[in-house]
Design an enzyme around this catalytic site. Structure first.
Site, PDB file in Angstrom:
ATOM      1  N   ASN A   9       0.000  11.612  38.230  1.00 40.01           N
ATOM      2  CA  ASN A   9      -0.670  12.863  38.597  1.00 40.01           C
ATOM      3  C   ASN A   9      -1.715  12.549  39.663  1.00 40.01           C
ATOM      4  OD1 ASN A   9      -2.098  15.240  38.742  1.00 40.01           O
ATOM      5  ND2 ASN A   9      -2.909  15.154  36.649  1.00 40.01           N
ATOM      6  N   TRP A  10      -1.397  12.895  40.879  1.00 37.33           N
ATOM      7  CA  TRP A  10      -2.299  12.536  41.993  1.00 37.33           C
ATOM      8  C   TRP A  10      -3.561  13.391  42.036  1.00 37.33           C
ATOM      9  CZ3 TRP A  10       0.947  11.462  47.074  1.00 37.33           C
ATOM     10  CH2 TRP A  10       1.906  10.459  46.799  1.00 37.33           C
ATOM     11  N   HIS A  96      -3.013  21.200  32.231  1.00 39.21           N
ATOM     12  CA  HIS A  96      -3.833  19.981  32.290  1.00 39.21           C
ATOM     13  C   HIS A  96      -5.272  20.331  31.886  1.00 39.21           C
ATOM     14  CE1 HIS A  96      -6.068  16.597  33.920  1.00 39.21           C
ATOM     15  NE2 HIS A  96      -4.946  15.918  33.815  1.00 39.21           N
ATOM     16  N   GLY A 235      -3.331   9.065  35.822  1.00 38.56           N
ATOM     17  CA  GLY A 235      -4.129   9.677  36.884  1.00 38.56           C
ATOM     18  C   GLY A 235      -4.620   8.618  37.861  1.00 38.56           C
ATOM     19  N   GLY A 236      -5.831   8.126  37.645  1.00 37.00           N
ATOM     20  CA  GLY A 236      -6.459   7.184  38.572  1.00 37.00           C
ATOM     21  C   GLY A 236      -5.577   6.014  38.975  1.00 37.00           C
TER      22      GLY A 236
HETATM   23  P1  PGA Z   1      -6.582   9.239  34.188  1.00 32.05           P
HETATM   24  O1  PGA Z   1      -6.014  10.736  34.267  1.00 32.05           O
HETATM   25  O2  PGA Z   1      -5.410   8.308  34.067  1.00 32.05           O
HETATM   26  O3  PGA Z   1      -7.350   9.056  35.457  1.00 32.05           O
HETATM   27  O4  PGA Z   1      -7.445   9.185  32.964  1.00 32.05           O
HETATM   28  C1  PGA Z   1      -4.942  11.140  33.471  1.00 32.05           C
HETATM   29  C2  PGA Z   1      -4.662  12.600  33.689  1.00 32.05           C
HETATM   30  O5  PGA Z   1      -5.592  13.361  33.931  1.00 32.05           O
HETATM   31  O6  PGA Z   1      -3.508  13.050  33.641  1.00 32.05           O
END
Ligand code: PGA
Length: 256
Positions: A9-10, A96, A235-236
């Site tokens: 998820n960018w 989300h 995410g990150g």
């Molecule tokens: P994160 O985000 O890996 O940066 O914790 C995950 C997400 O929000 O889907």
């Protein structure tokens, strides 16, 4: 074991040209995965360039991060399921926690988005998860049951079969504080039980339930090695081709 699903998820990151560079880099690093499906969800503005960079034969699928439930009309700033399909998306993230908390999105809207995605041939990835206060007051299960009830109401067995669920504790997202598998596995079991009770056990057992929240190359093995966890919403760590490639390769080795 269900086939793993890794979703990047960018969020609001990368321009269209940065997306192209990322895809080229990732494709060079990762041989076609045999045991995992991989999805990237760039911002709307990078989808067209991403589709072109992927070409026709790529093992990488495209997803969007959100959609509107109507197919078209006077909804300034919104993007519909047919538009996403036309851009080559196969998946769409729905509900989300950032949409829920920053944009006040409710289960009723999430439900309509899931319906629209399914109507137009997109596979929805439904995010659910509790806040820290909810966990600390032992309300994790009831919060998630309420989110599932509100978001999945009215789906047929066939509809449900196309849905993926991502359990993302709000306190673990973007904090570097991933949940432990001891915290995640019971929630995944209760989600699957909820699906078995509401639909058929056969369909429930086919639905993939992912974990999301500070998944990294360092902790990914713990989640991807667990039989109760069918993959990760990242995410990150998905923004860097090297770390995303490492997470994909962990899924490959753990699910082989
Ligand atoms: P994160 O985000 O890996 O940066 O914790 C995950 C997400 O929000 O889907």
């Amino acid at each position: 074991m269900r086939r793993a699903l890794i979703v990047g998820n960018w969020k609001m990151n990368k321009t269209a040209s940065e997306a192209v560079a990322f895809i080229r880099d990732l494709q060079e690093r990762v041989p076609t995965p045999l045991h995992a499906d991989v999805v990237i969800a760039p911002p709307f503005t990078a989808l067209e360039s991403a589709r072109k960079a992927l070409g026709t034969s790529s093992w990488l699928s495209l997803g969007a991060q959100d959609l509107h439930w109507e197919a078209q009309g006077a909804f300034t700033g919104e993007v519909s399921a047919p538009m996403l399909r036309d851009l080559g998306c196969r998946y769409v993230i729905v509900g989300h926690s950032e949409r829920r908390t920053l944009f006040d999105e409710r289960d009723e809207q999430v439900r309509k988005k899931i319906k629209a995605a399914l109507t137009h041939g997109l596979s929805p990835i439904l995010c659910v998860g509790e806040s820290l206060a909810e966990r600390e007051s032992c309300r994790t299960e009831s919060v998630i049951t309420a989110q599932l009830t509100g978001s999945l109401a009215g789906l047929t067995t066939q509809d449900l079969a196309a849905v993926t669920i991502a359990y993302e504790p709000v306190w673990a997202i973007g904090t570097g504080q991933a949940a432990t598998t001891d915290q995640v596995v019971p929630v995944h079991r209760s989600i699957r039980l909820f699906l078995e009770t509401g639909w058929t056990s056969q369909t429930a057992s086919a639905v993939r339930i992912l974990y999301g929240g500070s998944v990294t190359p360092q902790n990914g093995k713990l989640f991807l090695g667990s039989e109760a966890i069918d993959g990760a919403l990242v995410g990150g760590a998905c923004l860097n081709p090297d770390s995303f490639a490492t997470i994909i390769s962990l899924a490959e080795t753990e699910r082989a």
